[in-house]
Scaffold this motif. Structure first.
Motif, PDB file in Angstrom:
ATOM      1  N   SER A   1     -28.941 -14.969  13.343  1.00 39.10           N
ATOM      2  CA  SER A   1     -29.139 -15.196  11.920  1.00 39.10           C
ATOM      3  C   SER A   1     -27.792 -15.370  11.265  1.00 39.10           C
ATOM      4  CB  SER A   1     -29.864 -14.015  11.294  1.00 39.10           C
ATOM      5  OG  SER A   1     -29.101 -12.852  11.418  1.00 39.10           O
ATOM      6  N   GLN A   2     -27.766 -16.055  10.143  1.00 41.14           N
ATOM      7  CA  GLN A   2     -26.516 -16.315   9.466  1.00 41.14           C
ATOM      8  C   GLN A   2     -26.308 -15.284   8.381  1.00 41.14           C
ATOM      9  OE1 GLN A   2     -27.527 -20.510   8.868  1.00 41.14           O
ATOM     10  NE2 GLN A   2     -25.556 -20.993   9.716  1.00 41.14           N
ATOM     11  N   GLN A   3     -25.071 -14.912   8.200  1.00 47.87           N
ATOM     12  CA  GLN A   3     -24.736 -13.885   7.241  1.00 47.87           C
ATOM     13  C   GLN A   3     -24.277 -14.492   5.933  1.00 47.87           C
ATOM     14  OE1 GLN A   3     -24.820 -11.013   6.004  1.00 47.87           O
ATOM     15  NE2 GLN A   3     -23.117  -9.737   6.605  1.00 47.87           N
ATOM     16  N   GLY A   4     -23.425 -15.509   6.031  1.00 51.67           N
ATOM     17  CA  GLY A   4     -22.832 -16.051   4.819  1.00 51.67           C
ATOM     18  C   GLY A   4     -23.465 -17.363   4.412  1.00 51.67           C
ATOM     19  N   GLU A   5     -23.375 -17.611   3.146  1.00 56.15           N
ATOM     20  CA  GLU A   5     -23.850 -18.880   2.599  1.00 56.15           C
ATOM     21  C   GLU A   5     -22.726 -19.466   1.790  1.00 56.15           C
ATOM     22  OE1 GLU A   5     -27.983 -18.781   3.845  1.00 56.15           O
ATOM     23  OE2 GLU A   5     -27.029 -20.289   2.581  1.00 56.15           O
ATOM     24  N   GLU A   6     -22.262 -20.652   2.181  1.00 56.16           N
ATOM     25  CA  GLU A   6     -21.192 -21.278   1.412  1.00 56.16           C
ATOM     26  C   GLU A   6     -21.767 -22.284   0.429  1.00 56.16           C
ATOM     27  OE1 GLU A   6     -21.014 -20.858   4.676  1.00 56.16           O
ATOM     28  OE2 GLU A   6     -18.971 -20.507   5.352  1.00 56.16           O
ATOM     29  N   ASP A   7     -21.039 -22.451  -0.638  1.00 60.49           N
ATOM     30  CA  ASP A   7     -21.343 -23.571  -1.511  1.00 60.49           C
ATOM     31  C   ASP A   7     -20.047 -24.095  -2.095  1.00 60.49           C
ATOM     32  OD1 ASP A   7     -21.679 -21.153  -3.612  1.00 60.49           O
ATOM     33  OD2 ASP A   7     -21.207 -23.020  -4.684  1.00 60.49           O
ATOM     34  N   PRO A   8     -19.902 -25.367  -2.359  1.00 59.55           N
ATOM     35  CA  PRO A   8     -20.952 -26.344  -2.107  1.00 59.55           C
ATOM     36  C   PRO A   8     -21.081 -26.669  -0.623  1.00 59.55           C
ATOM     37  CG  PRO A   8     -18.971 -27.443  -2.822  1.00 59.55           C
ATOM     38  CD  PRO A   8     -18.678 -25.973  -2.907  1.00 59.55           C
TER      39      PRO A   8
ATOM     40  N   GLN B   1     -24.128 -28.598  11.124  1.00 60.20           N
ATOM     41  CA  GLN B   1     -24.658 -27.260  10.887  1.00 60.20           C
ATOM     42  C   GLN B   1     -23.626 -26.207  11.286  1.00 60.20           C
ATOM     43  OE1 GLN B   1     -28.616 -26.387  12.204  1.00 60.20           O
ATOM     44  NE2 GLN B   1     -29.329 -28.483  11.848  1.00 60.20           N
ATOM     45  N   SER B   2     -23.978 -24.977  11.023  1.00 58.53           N
ATOM     46  CA  SER B   2     -23.052 -23.890  11.314  1.00 58.53           C
ATOM     47  C   SER B   2     -23.137 -23.485  12.784  1.00 58.53           C
ATOM     48  CB  SER B   2     -23.376 -22.690  10.430  1.00 58.53           C
ATOM     49  OG  SER B   2     -22.401 -21.681  10.603  1.00 58.53           O
ATOM     50  N   LEU B   3     -22.302 -22.529  13.149  1.00 61.42           N
ATOM     51  CA  LEU B   3     -22.321 -21.999  14.499  1.00 61.42           C
ATOM     52  C   LEU B   3     -23.392 -20.911  14.594  1.00 61.42           C
ATOM     53  CD1 LEU B   3     -19.301 -23.000  13.940  1.00 61.42           C
ATOM     54  CD2 LEU B   3     -18.703 -21.549  15.867  1.00 61.42           C
ATOM     55  N   MET B   4     -24.184 -21.004  15.640  1.00 60.35           N
ATOM     56  CA  MET B   4     -25.192 -19.992  15.895  1.00 60.35           C
ATOM     57  C   MET B   4     -24.764 -19.187  17.114  1.00 60.35           C
ATOM     58  SD  MET B   4     -27.269 -20.510  13.469  1.00 60.35           S
ATOM     59  CE  MET B   4     -28.580 -19.391  13.955  1.00 60.35           C
ATOM     60  N   LEU B   5     -24.631 -17.888  16.945  1.00 59.70           N
ATOM     61  CA  LEU B   5     -24.217 -17.039  18.050  1.00 59.70           C
ATOM     62  C   LEU B   5     -25.316 -17.002  19.107  1.00 59.70           C
ATOM     63  CD1 LEU B   5     -22.142 -14.986  19.183  1.00 59.70           C
ATOM     64  CD2 LEU B   5     -23.405 -13.208  17.959  1.00 59.70           C
TER      65      LEU B   5
ATOM     66  N   GLU C   1     -28.576 -13.129  21.868  1.00 55.43           N
ATOM     67  CA  GLU C   1     -29.212 -13.084  20.556  1.00 55.43           C
ATOM     68  C   GLU C   1     -30.708 -13.356  20.697  1.00 55.43           C
ATOM     69  OE1 GLU C   1     -27.527 -12.412  17.392  1.00 55.43           O
ATOM     70  OE2 GLU C   1     -26.270 -11.627  19.033  1.00 55.43           O
ATOM     71  N   GLN C   2     -31.427 -12.877  19.725  1.00 55.53           N
ATOM     72  CA  GLN C   2     -32.872 -13.087  19.724  1.00 55.53           C
ATOM     73  C   GLN C   2     -33.182 -14.580  19.755  1.00 55.53           C
ATOM     74  OE1 GLN C   2     -34.764 -11.171  16.427  1.00 55.53           O
ATOM     75  NE2 GLN C   2     -36.780 -11.187  17.377  1.00 55.53           N
ATOM     76  N   GLY C   3     -34.092 -14.936  20.645  1.00 55.23           N
ATOM     77  CA  GLY C   3     -34.495 -16.335  20.740  1.00 55.23           C
ATOM     78  C   GLY C   3     -33.701 -17.149  21.743  1.00 55.23           C
TER      79      GLY C   3
END
Lengths: 113, 115
Positions: free
Chosen positions: A1-8, B42-46, B59-61
């Motif tokens: 799961s992601q912790q941070g949310e950046e904007d923009p 997209q972002s990095l997914m651990l 990690e889960q999944g």
């Protein structure tokens, strides 16, 4: 799961302008880190700010942290075309395996000359 | 600064084959290594955390039988994508942390394309 949310999510500016990116996070932190990623490459650590710090500078970078609002900002002053990259904030999560960095969704910065 | 070397940088393989990606810390001992996956824009997914000499924590999944991680020494971790399928196509990035340091050092990533 992601912790941070950046904007923009995306930001386009001209060379010489300042770029500000914001990051919000959900849980309590010991520190928050900012990383940069050039397209198709790995990430490079930019700066770390601890939870007891409010502001930190490194060259043209300025990071602020507001733990009451669970938010941080990254300011790049006098931007250059070479600053074009994606920028991510990251916070630490601890579990049975140890600590891991969880990254936000990132801001894609485009600096045109 | 510390250097993490990741190979290969790009690999194209046929569906059903296995692919091994190596991640080496060149000038420091990496007590912990992390594997991330990143889809375009997209972002990095651990995916998993591995400590030297012990089994990786996934990690889960994330299917541990599909993504085999080995961290046999303080300078080397490998990720093997077994029986790769087109949906495994992605950018895989390893990172390493030295004991006592907060920041991570990243490899340059591996672009996996499964045909």
């Amino acid at each position: 799961s992601q912790q941070g949310e950046e904007d923009p999510q995306a930001l386009s500016i001209q060379e010489g302008e300042n770029a500000t990116m914001n990051c919000s996070y959900k849980t309590s932190i010991n520190n928050l880190q900012w990383y940069r990623q050039n397209s198709g490459r790995g990430l490079v650590h930019l700066i770390l700010i601890r939870s007891n710090e409010r502001e930190k500078h490194s060259g043209r970078l300025r990071v602020t942290l507001d733990t009451s609002k669970k938010s941080s900002s990254l300011l790049i002053t006098a931007s250059r075309a070479a600053d074009t990259a994606s920028y991510f904030c990251a916070t630490r999560r601890s579990n049975q395996a140890g600590t891991a960095l969880i990254f936000g969704k990132g801001t894609t910065l485009s600096v045109s000359s | 600064g510390a250097v993490v070397s990741q190979h290969p940088s790009r690999v194209i393989c046929k569906s059903g084959t296995s692919v091994k990606i190596e991640c080496r810390s060149l000038d420091f001992q990496a007590t912990t290594m992390f594997w991330y996956r990143q889809f375009p824009k997209q972002s990095l997914m651990l995916m998993a955390t591995s400590n030297e000499g012990s089994k990786a924590t996934y990690e889960q999944g994330v299917e541990k039988d599909k993504f085999l991680i080995n961290h046999a020494s303080l300078t080397l971790s490998t990720l093997t994508v077994t029986s790769a399928h087109p949906e495994d196509s992605s950018f895989y990035i390893c990172s390493a942390r030295s004991r006592g340091l907060e920041k991570l050092f990243f490899g340059s990533g591996t672009q996996l394309s499964v045909l």
